[in-house]
Design an enzyme around this catalytic site. Structure first.
Site, mmCIF file in Angstrom:
data_model
loop_
_atom_site.group_PDB
_atom_site.id
_atom_site.type_symbol
_atom_site.label_atom_id
_atom_site.label_comp_id
_atom_site.label_asym_id
_atom_site.label_seq_id
_atom_site.Cartn_x
_atom_site.Cartn_y
_atom_site.Cartn_z
ATOM 1 N N ARG A 162 3.132 -0.940 10.700
ATOM 2 C CA ARG A 162 4.041 -0.966 11.752
ATOM 3 C C ARG A 162 4.556 -2.344 12.360
ATOM 4 O O ARG A 162 5.269 -2.777 12.611
ATOM 5 C CB ARG A 162 4.067 -0.076 12.889
ATOM 6 C CG ARG A 162 4.022 1.468 12.328
ATOM 7 C CD ARG A 162 3.216 2.315 13.410
ATOM 8 N NE ARG A 162 1.731 2.276 13.168
ATOM 9 C CZ ARG A 162 1.002 2.955 13.831
ATOM 10 N NH1 ARG A 162 1.393 3.878 14.629
ATOM 11 N NH2 ARG A 162 -0.288 2.919 13.530
ATOM 12 N N THR A 185 -12.216 5.486 10.320
ATOM 13 C CA THR A 185 -11.800 4.867 11.731
ATOM 14 C C THR A 185 -11.915 5.891 12.711
ATOM 15 O O THR A 185 -11.824 5.828 13.914
ATOM 16 C CB THR A 185 -11.232 3.681 12.048
ATOM 17 O OG1 THR A 185 -9.915 3.821 11.027
ATOM 18 C CG2 THR A 185 -12.045 2.342 11.131
ATOM 19 N N ASP A 200 -13.869 14.449 -5.117
ATOM 20 C CA ASP A 200 -13.750 15.715 -5.806
ATOM 21 C C ASP A 200 -15.144 15.686 -6.710
ATOM 22 O O ASP A 200 -15.893 14.581 -6.585
ATOM 23 C CB ASP A 200 -12.567 15.841 -6.484
ATOM 24 C CG ASP A 200 -12.193 17.464 -6.819
ATOM 25 O OD1 ASP A 200 -13.230 18.064 -7.122
ATOM 26 O OD2 ASP A 200 -11.157 17.968 -6.634
ATOM 27 N N LYS A 247 0.902 -1.324 -0.054
ATOM 28 C CA LYS A 247 0.123 0.072 -0.034
ATOM 29 C C LYS A 247 0.869 1.242 0.138
ATOM 30 O O LYS A 247 1.715 1.360 0.929
ATOM 31 C CB LYS A 247 -0.897 -0.094 1.181
ATOM 32 C CG LYS A 247 -1.724 1.416 1.194
ATOM 33 C CD LYS A 247 -2.744 1.192 2.461
ATOM 34 C CE LYS A 247 -2.460 1.794 3.498
ATOM 35 N NZ LYS A 247 -2.187 3.024 3.748
ATOM 36 N N LYS A 277 -7.371 7.827 -1.866
ATOM 37 C CA LYS A 277 -8.914 8.320 -1.154
ATOM 38 C C LYS A 277 -9.219 9.740 -1.850
ATOM 39 O O LYS A 277 -9.567 10.613 -1.459
ATOM 40 C CB LYS A 277 -8.659 8.721 0.350
ATOM 41 C CG LYS A 277 -8.410 7.617 1.293
ATOM 42 C CD LYS A 277 -8.410 7.821 2.846
ATOM 43 C CE LYS A 277 -7.871 6.739 3.686
ATOM 44 N NZ LYS A 277 -6.581 6.463 3.791
ATOM 45 N N ASP A 308 -3.275 4.332 -2.108
ATOM 46 C CA ASP A 308 -4.572 4.685 -0.993
ATOM 47 C C ASP A 308 -4.331 6.112 -1.072
ATOM 48 O O ASP A 308 -3.777 6.795 -0.129
ATOM 49 C CB ASP A 308 -3.974 4.104 0.105
ATOM 50 C CG ASP A 308 -5.153 4.471 1.325
ATOM 51 O OD1 ASP A 308 -5.955 4.944 1.046
ATOM 52 O OD2 ASP A 308 -4.563 4.538 2.460
HETATM 53 O O1 C5P Z 1 0.936 0.732 10.997
HETATM 54 P P1 C5P Z 1 -0.610 0.543 10.685
HETATM 55 O O2 C5P Z 1 -0.726 -1.079 10.901
HETATM 56 O O3 C5P Z 1 -1.444 0.866 11.886
HETATM 57 O O4 C5P Z 1 -1.140 0.944 9.513
HETATM 58 C C1 C5P Z 1 -2.337 0.933 9.052
HETATM 59 C C2 C5P Z 1 -2.432 1.539 7.575
HETATM 60 O O5 C5P Z 1 -3.697 1.649 7.429
HETATM 61 C C3 C5P Z 1 -1.970 3.169 7.658
HETATM 62 O O6 C5P Z 1 -1.540 3.173 6.451
HETATM 63 C C4 C5P Z 1 -3.479 3.532 7.924
HETATM 64 O O7 C5P Z 1 -2.971 4.848 7.512
HETATM 65 C C5 C5P Z 1 -4.115 2.726 7.128
HETATM 66 N N1 C5P Z 1 -5.589 3.003 7.511
HETATM 67 C C6 C5P Z 1 -6.083 2.843 9.036
HETATM 68 N N2 C5P Z 1 -7.213 3.029 9.140
HETATM 69 C C7 C5P Z 1 -8.314 3.179 8.360
HETATM 70 C C8 C5P Z 1 -7.714 3.470 6.964
HETATM 71 C C9 C5P Z 1 -6.409 3.425 6.656
HETATM 72 O O8 C5P Z 1 -5.224 2.291 9.704
HETATM 73 N N3 C5P Z 1 -9.536 3.442 8.556
#
Ligand code: C5P
Length: 233
Positions: free
Chosen positions: A212, A120, A65, A33, A62, A60
């Protein structure tokens, strides 16, 4: 079709390529991603480079517009040969239909197109008081998912804990792409509504997005392989 998507939340192309070098000998080429930070820092070049190396890409960005602008932007992204892109469902059914039109190539193929329902990070209180949406957050998510389905989209991004109700409303073939994944024995960071890879499989997620727990792991390849094993079974 199910897969683990690694969220490459890096601020430069160099950092990203250095991280991915560790994965070069894997049989299962990872799905990645690329978000706003890396794309705005590195431009389309990072996508071309990673596609050349054989990775699948979920871009990603998003989009949200007017329909005509989204349609034209999607045409550009489709030509980059990405595998998945997304829009905000709050842009309306008309905008989502325009996005799909823009993405569809002359030969009829196109990347997967999914919608963000409610982020979220948006609480029910903020949604009701600031956005004046007089409904529960779950009803809003289901309504937006239904709108995405009506517009012909392939699925939505949602919390793994929402995937079940989205499947119930839109059918089992409607894709759920779920971030908020943590191993039971690792840090939650700033994520709140989480599950582990095996839990996401049981709930019926089609793609898990993991950042992460892989990118900050001592051994990122081992963490990725653990996700694959737990999620794909
Ligand atoms: O590091 P982590 O596992 O929390 O990363 C989750 C990824 O998914 C990040 O790129 C975050 O921006 C994305 N994301 C999220 N929740 C959402 C939409 C996207 O954590 N509702």
């Amino acid at each position: 079709m199910k897969d683990v998507i690694i969220a490459c939340d890096f601020s430069s192309k160099e950092e990203c390529l250095k991280f991915l070098k560790q994965f070069e000998n894997l049989q299962h080429k990872p799905f990645l991603k690329i978000g706003m930070e890396l794309f705005y820092a590195s431009g389309p070049e990072i996508v071309r480079e990673l596609k050349k190396q054989g990775f699948k890409i979920f871009l990603d960005l998003k989009l949200h517009d007017i329909p005509n602008t989204v349609k034209k932007a999607m045409k550009v992204l489709s030509n980059l040969d990405v595998d998945m892109v997304n829009v905000h469902a709050s842009g309306t059914i008309e905008m989502m239909k325009a996005a799909k039109e823009g993405l569809t190539r002359e030969d009829g193929t196109r990347p997967l197109l999914i919608a963000v329902t409610q982020l979220t990070s948006t609480s029910e209180k903020a949604m009701q008081e600031q956005l004046l949406i007089n409904s529960t957050i779950n009803d809003t998510i289901v309504k937006y998912a239904r709108n995405a389905k009506e517009a012909g989209l392939d699925g939505v991004v949602c919390s793994p804990l929402e995937a079940g109700m989205v499947k119930e409303a839109c059918g089992k073939d409607f894709l759920t792409v779920t971030p908020g994944i943590r191993f039971k024995d690792s840090s939650k960071d700033d994520q709140v509504r989480i599950t582990d890879p095996a839990g996401a499989r049981e709930i019926g997620s089609d793609f898990i997005v993991v950042g992460r727990p892989i990118t900050a792991a001592e051994n990122p390849v081992a963490a990725y392989e653990r996700c694959l094993k737990d999620f794909l079974g």
